[in-house]
Scaffold this active site. Structure first.
Site, PDB file in Angstrom:
ATOM      1  N   ARG A   1      -3.455   6.397   0.126  1.00  0.00           N
ATOM      2  CA  ARG A   1      -3.941   7.536   0.886  1.00  0.00           C
ATOM      3  C   ARG A   1      -2.985   8.195   1.866  1.00  0.00           C
ATOM      4  O   ARG A   1      -3.326   9.223   2.430  1.00  0.00           O
ATOM      5  CB  ARG A   1      -5.244   7.150   1.594  1.00  0.00           C
ATOM      6  CG  ARG A   1      -6.364   6.994   0.571  1.00  0.00           C
ATOM      7  CD  ARG A   1      -7.680   6.700   1.219  1.00  0.00           C
ATOM      8  NE  ARG A   1      -7.626   5.437   1.931  1.00  0.00           N
ATOM      9  CZ  ARG A   1      -8.698   4.742   2.287  1.00  0.00           C
ATOM     10  NH1 ARG A   1      -9.908   5.184   1.985  1.00  0.00           N
ATOM     11  NH2 ARG A   1      -8.582   3.620   2.923  1.00  0.00           N
TER      12      ARG A   1
ATOM     13  N   ARG B   1       0.818  -1.226   0.000  1.00  0.00           N
ATOM     14  CA  ARG B   1       0.000   0.000   0.000  1.00  0.00           C
ATOM     15  C   ARG B   1       0.846   1.268   0.000  1.00  0.00           C
ATOM     16  O   ARG B   1       0.452   2.276   0.586  1.00  0.00           O
ATOM     17  CB  ARG B   1      -0.961   0.022   1.189  1.00  0.00           C
ATOM     18  CG  ARG B   1      -2.041  -1.043   1.142  1.00  0.00           C
ATOM     19  CD  ARG B   1      -3.211  -0.614   0.257  1.00  0.00           C
ATOM     20  NE  ARG B   1      -4.232  -1.631   0.228  1.00  0.00           N
ATOM     21  CZ  ARG B   1      -5.380  -1.562   0.903  1.00  0.00           C
ATOM     22  NH1 ARG B   1      -5.639  -0.522   1.648  1.00  0.00           N
ATOM     23  NH2 ARG B   1      -6.258  -2.526   0.796  1.00  0.00           N
TER      24      ARG B   1
ATOM     25  N   ASP C   1      -6.649  -3.478  -7.482  1.00  0.00           N
ATOM     26  CA  ASP C   1      -7.195  -4.007  -6.233  1.00  0.00           C
ATOM     27  C   ASP C   1      -7.487  -5.491  -6.396  1.00  0.00           C
ATOM     28  O   ASP C   1      -7.819  -5.940  -7.501  1.00  0.00           O
ATOM     29  CB  ASP C   1      -8.471  -3.259  -5.822  1.00  0.00           C
ATOM     30  CG  ASP C   1      -8.802  -3.522  -4.365  1.00  0.00           C
ATOM     31  OD1 ASP C   1      -8.280  -2.795  -3.503  1.00  0.00           O
ATOM     32  OD2 ASP C   1      -9.548  -4.483  -4.084  1.00  0.00           O
TER      33      ASP C   1
ATOM     34  N   TYR D   1     -14.327 -12.371   0.487  1.00  0.00           N
ATOM     35  CA  TYR D   1     -15.070 -11.161   0.113  1.00  0.00           C
ATOM     36  C   TYR D   1     -16.304 -11.529  -0.705  1.00  0.00           C
ATOM     37  O   TYR D   1     -17.380 -10.952  -0.531  1.00  0.00           O
ATOM     38  CB  TYR D   1     -14.178 -10.189  -0.673  1.00  0.00           C
ATOM     39  CG  TYR D   1     -13.224  -9.418   0.212  1.00  0.00           C
ATOM     40  CD1 TYR D   1     -13.651  -8.281   0.889  1.00  0.00           C
ATOM     41  CD2 TYR D   1     -11.912  -9.839   0.391  1.00  0.00           C
ATOM     42  CE1 TYR D   1     -12.791  -7.580   1.719  1.00  0.00           C
ATOM     43  CE2 TYR D   1     -11.041  -9.142   1.223  1.00  0.00           C
ATOM     44  CZ  TYR D   1     -11.484  -8.009   1.878  1.00  0.00           C
ATOM     45  OH  TYR D   1     -10.645  -7.322   2.704  1.00  0.00           O
TER      46      TYR D   1
ATOM     47  N   ARG E   1      -6.768  11.144  -6.991  1.00  0.00           N
ATOM     48  CA  ARG E   1      -7.982  10.360  -6.713  1.00  0.00           C
ATOM     49  C   ARG E   1      -9.244  11.165  -6.994  1.00  0.00           C
ATOM     50  O   ARG E   1     -10.274  10.615  -7.395  1.00  0.00           O
ATOM     51  CB  ARG E   1      -7.916   9.902  -5.246  1.00  0.00           C
ATOM     52  CG  ARG E   1      -9.077   9.084  -4.735  1.00  0.00           C
ATOM     53  CD  ARG E   1      -9.125   7.711  -5.358  1.00  0.00           C
ATOM     54  NE  ARG E   1     -10.329   7.005  -4.920  1.00  0.00           N
ATOM     55  CZ  ARG E   1     -11.545   7.212  -5.417  1.00  0.00           C
ATOM     56  NH1 ARG E   1     -11.727   8.092  -6.386  1.00  0.00           N
ATOM     57  NH2 ARG E   1     -12.581   6.543  -4.967  1.00  0.00           N
TER      58      ARG E   1
END
Ligand code: CP3
Length: 345
Positions: free
Chosen positions: A30, A26, A76, A152, A39
């Site tokens: 962010r 990551r 992702d 998921y 973004r």
């Protein structure tokens, strides 16, 4: 083609280097102000991932800022579910939501060619990043491992205790095998295309390997991972594969021995000296600074960076975190971490 000046790739080929090459899970995203700016140019996160210009830029941002040895493709692990026709949404502040599947055939509604077409912007991103990267930077492609993606897909969201997915596997073992087989086969296609587009290394994120008894770990984690590695090799895809079975505990030893991965990622909780003794000599490892230690900074960060570096001295080692960079990590702490890691010893 292996390029002699890629340090991260050399480690994956079995060389122990001092200082170790480094990148962070990551690392794009962010915690970087420039990411927030970028973004804002896409309405939702899926659109962002499927935009080669935005995803290329996001991949390159941490390389420009920090000079990491590895660039990880910006994408992702849930894109594959989206491409297979499951409805995926990223809800601001709540994380991902997926329309829950109840049988393996729920993953079979989309033709193979349509799956590839949906994912094709990702391959374009790989080509663009490849062309833009400095020659010494290793490009890492990736996918989620079948069990993690299935969680998921079955639970419909993250942050659960995974009991719905585990009960599905215990109550309908053949159906679970089929879910994992379908995901594994598509993951092979996906990773093979990333490799052909220019990824030097492939990584499998098994983010939810934790809490499984050994028989389930064997069937849901080890077997699908081994199938992916075997199918890639059978297709002539020879890029090193890093497997990251987060939370596997002592089962990381079986994972390393039985899946055929070229290297294992160690999560934060894996004791470094234990791993060094328990894993086969010469097997490359990646990890495993606590992301919160990075966020906290200070002398404790310096000391732990040195400890991890020194614990794996003599073994091929890629320095990384034990999980992803937290959003509120100060940039200065990342810079300091790199400085300490790369100091002359
Ligand atoms: O720098 C990188 O690592 C590149 C890209 C990357 C992302 N996700 C971008 C992303 C990678 C390698 C991933 C993998 C991923 N995605 C994993 C495996 C690694 C892990 O953390 O265990 C998992 C489990 C996911 C699923 C996922 N995607 C979650 C749970 C979330 C929500 C988290 C949150 O804080 O909202 C995402 C969204 C996501 N993936 C973001 C990024 C940068 C944040 C979305 C945004 O910017 O709006």
């Amino acid at each position: 083609m292996v390029q002699a000046d890629k340090r991260l790739l050399k480690v994956l080929e079995g060389e122990a280097l001092t200082p170790p090459p480094v990148w962070l899970m990551r690392q794009a995203g962010r915690h970087l102000p420039e990411y927030h700016e970028l973004r804002a140019q896409a309405r939702d996160f899926l659109d962002f991932c499927y935009s080669p210009s935005l995803a290329t830029e996001a991949t390159l941002q941490p390389i420009r800022r920090y000079g990491m040895d590895g660039a990880i493709l910006f994408a992702d692990i849930l894109l594959i579910l989206d491409a297979l026709g499951r409805k995926v949404a990223f809800v601001e502040g709540e994380g991902p939501r997926v329309a829950p599947l109840s049988r393996a055939s729920d993953l079979q509604g989309v033709a193979k060619s349509a799956v590839e077409a949906r994912l094709s912007p990702v391959f374009e991103t790989v080509r663009r990043v490849r062309a833009a990267l400095p020659p010494e930077t290793t490009l890492i492609g990736f996918a989620g491992s079948p069990w993690t993606v299935a969680i998921y897909g079955i639970e419909g969201r993250g942050g659960t205790d995974k009991s719905t997915a585990r009960m599905f596997g215990y109550e309908q073992p053949e159906e679970m095998d089929a879910v994992l087989r379908i995901l594994a086969d598509h993951t092979v296609d996906y990773l093979a295309e990333q490799a052909k587009a220019g990824a030097d290394v492939l990584m499998l994120f098994e983010s939810w390997a934790e809490g499984l008894p050994e028989d389930a770990f064997e069937r849901w984690v080890v077997a699908p991972t081994r199938s992916i590695v075997e199918q890639l090799r059978a297709r002539g895809i020879n890029q090193p594969v890093i497997g990251f079975p987060r939370g596997a505990g002592a089962l990381v030893v079986r994972y390393a021995a039985e899946t055929g991965v070229s290297a294992v990622g160690l999560d934060t909780a894996v004791p470094t000296r234990w791993a060094n003794e328990a894993l086969p000599p010469g097997l490359p490892v990646q990890g495993n600074l606590d992301p919160l230690r990075l966020m906290a900074g200070g002398p404790g960060l310096d000391a732990r960076v040195r400890e991890i570096r020194d614990a794996f001295r003599g073994r091929p080692h890629i320095f990384n975190l034990g999980h992803g960079v937290p959003q509120t990590t100060p940039i200065d702490h990342v810079v300091r971490m790199l400085q300490v890691l790369r100091e002359a010893t």
